[in-house]
Design a protein around this motif. Structure first.
Motif, PDB file in Angstrom:
ATOM      1  N   GLU A   9       0.826  -1.207   0.000  1.00  0.00           N
ATOM      2  CA  GLU A   9       0.000   0.000   0.000  1.00  0.00           C
ATOM      3  C   GLU A   9       0.860   1.258   0.000  1.00  0.00           C
ATOM      4  O   GLU A   9       0.597   2.201  -0.755  1.00  0.00           O
ATOM      5  CB  GLU A   9      -0.930   0.006   1.210  1.00  0.00           C
ATOM      6  N   GLU A  10       1.905   1.285   0.833  1.00  0.00           N
ATOM      7  CA  GLU A  10       2.784   2.445   0.880  1.00  0.00           C
ATOM      8  C   GLU A  10       3.526   2.631  -0.440  1.00  0.00           C
ATOM      9  O   GLU A  10       3.710   3.756  -0.911  1.00  0.00           O
ATOM     10  CB  GLU A  10       3.797   2.307   2.030  1.00  0.00           C
ATOM     11  N   ILE A  11       3.944   1.549  -1.033  1.00  0.00           N
ATOM     12  CA  ILE A  11       4.670   1.622  -2.302  1.00  0.00           C
ATOM     13  C   ILE A  11       3.757   2.158  -3.399  1.00  0.00           C
ATOM     14  O   ILE A  11       4.142   3.048  -4.174  1.00  0.00           O
ATOM     15  CB  ILE A  11       5.249   0.241  -2.680  1.00  0.00           C
ATOM     16  N   THR A  12       2.545   1.647  -3.475  1.00  0.00           N
ATOM     17  CA  THR A  12       1.628   2.128  -4.509  1.00  0.00           C
ATOM     18  C   THR A  12       1.201   3.573  -4.267  1.00  0.00           C
ATOM     19  O   THR A  12       1.015   4.327  -5.225  1.00  0.00           O
ATOM     20  CB  THR A  12       0.379   1.229  -4.615  1.00  0.00           C
ATOM     21  N   ASN A  13       1.074   3.989  -2.996  1.00  0.00           N
ATOM     22  CA  ASN A  13       0.756   5.395  -2.707  1.00  0.00           C
ATOM     23  C   ASN A  13       1.821   6.319  -3.255  1.00  0.00           C
ATOM     24  O   ASN A  13       1.515   7.411  -3.732  1.00  0.00           O
ATOM     25  CB  ASN A  13       0.592   5.627  -1.202  1.00  0.00           C
ATOM     26  N   TYR A  14       3.064   5.912  -3.188  1.00  0.00           N
ATOM     27  CA  TYR A  14       4.136   6.756  -3.710  1.00  0.00           C
ATOM     28  C   TYR A  14       3.971   6.948  -5.217  1.00  0.00           C
ATOM     29  O   TYR A  14       4.098   8.062  -5.725  1.00  0.00           O
ATOM     30  CB  TYR A  14       5.511   6.155  -3.413  1.00  0.00           C
ATOM     31  N   PHE A  15       3.680   5.896  -5.935  1.00  0.00           N
ATOM     32  CA  PHE A  15       3.580   6.007  -7.381  1.00  0.00           C
ATOM     33  C   PHE A  15       2.275   6.655  -7.834  1.00  0.00           C
ATOM     34  O   PHE A  15       2.218   7.253  -8.905  1.00  0.00           O
ATOM     35  CB  PHE A  15       3.754   4.632  -8.033  1.00  0.00           C
ATOM     36  N   ASP A  17       0.264   9.028  -5.818  1.00  0.00           N
ATOM     37  CA  ASP A  17       0.173  10.419  -5.363  1.00  0.00           C
ATOM     38  C   ASP A  17       1.511  11.041  -5.016  1.00  0.00           C
ATOM     39  O   ASP A  17       1.559  12.177  -4.568  1.00  0.00           O
ATOM     40  CB  ASP A  17      -0.717  10.509  -4.115  1.00  0.00           C
ATOM     41  N   ARG A  18       2.599  10.308  -5.160  1.00  0.00           N
ATOM     42  CA  ARG A  18       3.938  10.774  -4.766  1.00  0.00           C
ATOM     43  C   ARG A  18       3.971  11.171  -3.296  1.00  0.00           C
ATOM     44  O   ARG A  18       4.540  12.182  -2.914  1.00  0.00           O
ATOM     45  CB  ARG A  18       4.402  11.932  -5.639  1.00  0.00           C
ATOM     46  N   GLN A  19       3.308  10.366  -2.458  1.00  0.00           N
ATOM     47  CA  GLN A  19       3.298  10.612  -1.019  1.00  0.00           C
ATOM     48  C   GLN A  19       4.471   9.894  -0.381  1.00  0.00           C
ATOM     49  O   GLN A  19       4.669   8.697  -0.602  1.00  0.00           O
ATOM     50  CB  GLN A  19       2.013  10.098  -0.385  1.00  0.00           C
ATOM     51  N   THR A  20       5.238  10.618   0.397  1.00  0.00           N
ATOM     52  CA  THR A  20       6.332  10.007   1.145  1.00  0.00           C
ATOM     53  C   THR A  20       6.266  10.510   2.585  1.00  0.00           C
ATOM     54  O   THR A  20       5.546  11.449   2.908  1.00  0.00           O
ATOM     55  CB  THR A  20       7.713  10.372   0.555  1.00  0.00           C
ATOM     56  N   SER A  21       7.044   9.899   3.421  1.00  0.00           N
ATOM     57  CA  SER A  21       7.115  10.331   4.813  1.00  0.00           C
ATOM     58  C   SER A  21       8.385  11.150   5.047  1.00  0.00           C
ATOM     59  O   SER A  21       8.863  11.262   6.172  1.00  0.00           O
ATOM     60  CB  SER A  21       7.089   9.114   5.742  1.00  0.00           C
ATOM     61  N   GLY A  22       8.922  11.738   4.000  1.00  0.00           N
ATOM     62  CA  GLY A  22      10.170  12.495   4.092  1.00  0.00           C
ATOM     63  C   GLY A  22      10.099  13.655   5.066  1.00  0.00           C
ATOM     64  O   GLY A  22      11.033  13.904   5.820  1.00  0.00           O
ATOM     65  N   PHE A  23       8.991  14.385   5.043  1.00  0.00           N
ATOM     66  CA  PHE A  23       8.857  15.528   5.943  1.00  0.00           C
ATOM     67  C   PHE A  23       8.894  15.076   7.399  1.00  0.00           C
ATOM     68  O   PHE A  23       9.590  15.663   8.230  1.00  0.00           O
ATOM     69  CB  PHE A  23       7.556  16.286   5.662  1.00  0.00           C
ATOM     70  N   VAL A  24       8.149  14.033   7.714  1.00  0.00           N
ATOM     71  CA  VAL A  24       8.081  13.537   9.090  1.00  0.00           C
ATOM     72  C   VAL A  24       9.438  12.984   9.522  1.00  0.00           C
ATOM     73  O   VAL A  24       9.884  13.227  10.646  1.00  0.00           O
ATOM     74  CB  VAL A  24       6.976  12.470   9.228  1.00  0.00           C
ATOM     75  N   GLU A  25      10.107  12.256   8.637  1.00  0.00           N
ATOM     76  CA  GLU A  25      11.429  11.716   8.962  1.00  0.00           C
ATOM     77  C   GLU A  25      12.418  12.847   9.226  1.00  0.00           C
ATOM     78  O   GLU A  25      13.227  12.779  10.158  1.00  0.00           O
ATOM     79  CB  GLU A  25      11.934  10.829   7.821  1.00  0.00           C
ATOM     80  N   GLY A  26      12.371  13.895   8.417  1.00  0.00           N
ATOM     81  CA  GLY A  26      13.256  15.039   8.622  1.00  0.00           C
ATOM     82  C   GLY A  26      12.977  15.756   9.922  1.00  0.00           C
ATOM     83  O   GLY A  26      13.895  16.175  10.636  1.00  0.00           O
ATOM     84  N   LEU A  27      11.698  15.907  10.255  1.00  0.00           N
ATOM     85  CA  LEU A  27      11.319  16.553  11.512  1.00  0.00           C
ATOM     86  C   LEU A  27      11.785  15.726  12.704  1.00  0.00           C
ATOM     87  O   LEU A  27      12.334  16.269  13.676  1.00  0.00           O
ATOM     88  CB  LEU A  27       9.807  16.744  11.556  1.00  0.00           C
TER      89      LEU A  27
END
Length: 62
Positions: A9-15, A17-27
């Motif tokens: 599900e997470e992998i398909t969400n990226y392709f 909607d281009r959703q990642t958890s990058g912002f949260v990981e950076g925070l």
């Protein structure tokens, strides 16, 4: 394959909607570094003030 199936599900969400958890990981990383820098602060209020200052900068004091 188990890992792929478990995170499909997470992998398909990226392709889709281009959703990642990058912002949260950076925070999270920024807060961890700040906690290491502020080692010894016992007052939680001061720690949260420091987090707010690091995230928002000095703009809120201008």
């Amino acid at each position: 394959l188990k890992t792929l199936e478990g995170h499909m599900e997470e992998i398909t969400n990226y392709f889709i909607d281009r959703q990642t958890s990058g912002f949260v990981e950076g925070l999270n990383n920024k807060i961890k570094v700040l906690k290491r820098r502020c080692y010894g602060i016992t007052n939680h209020r001061r720690l949260f003030q420091r987090v707010s200052l690091d995230l928002h900068g000095y703009a809120m004091f201008a």
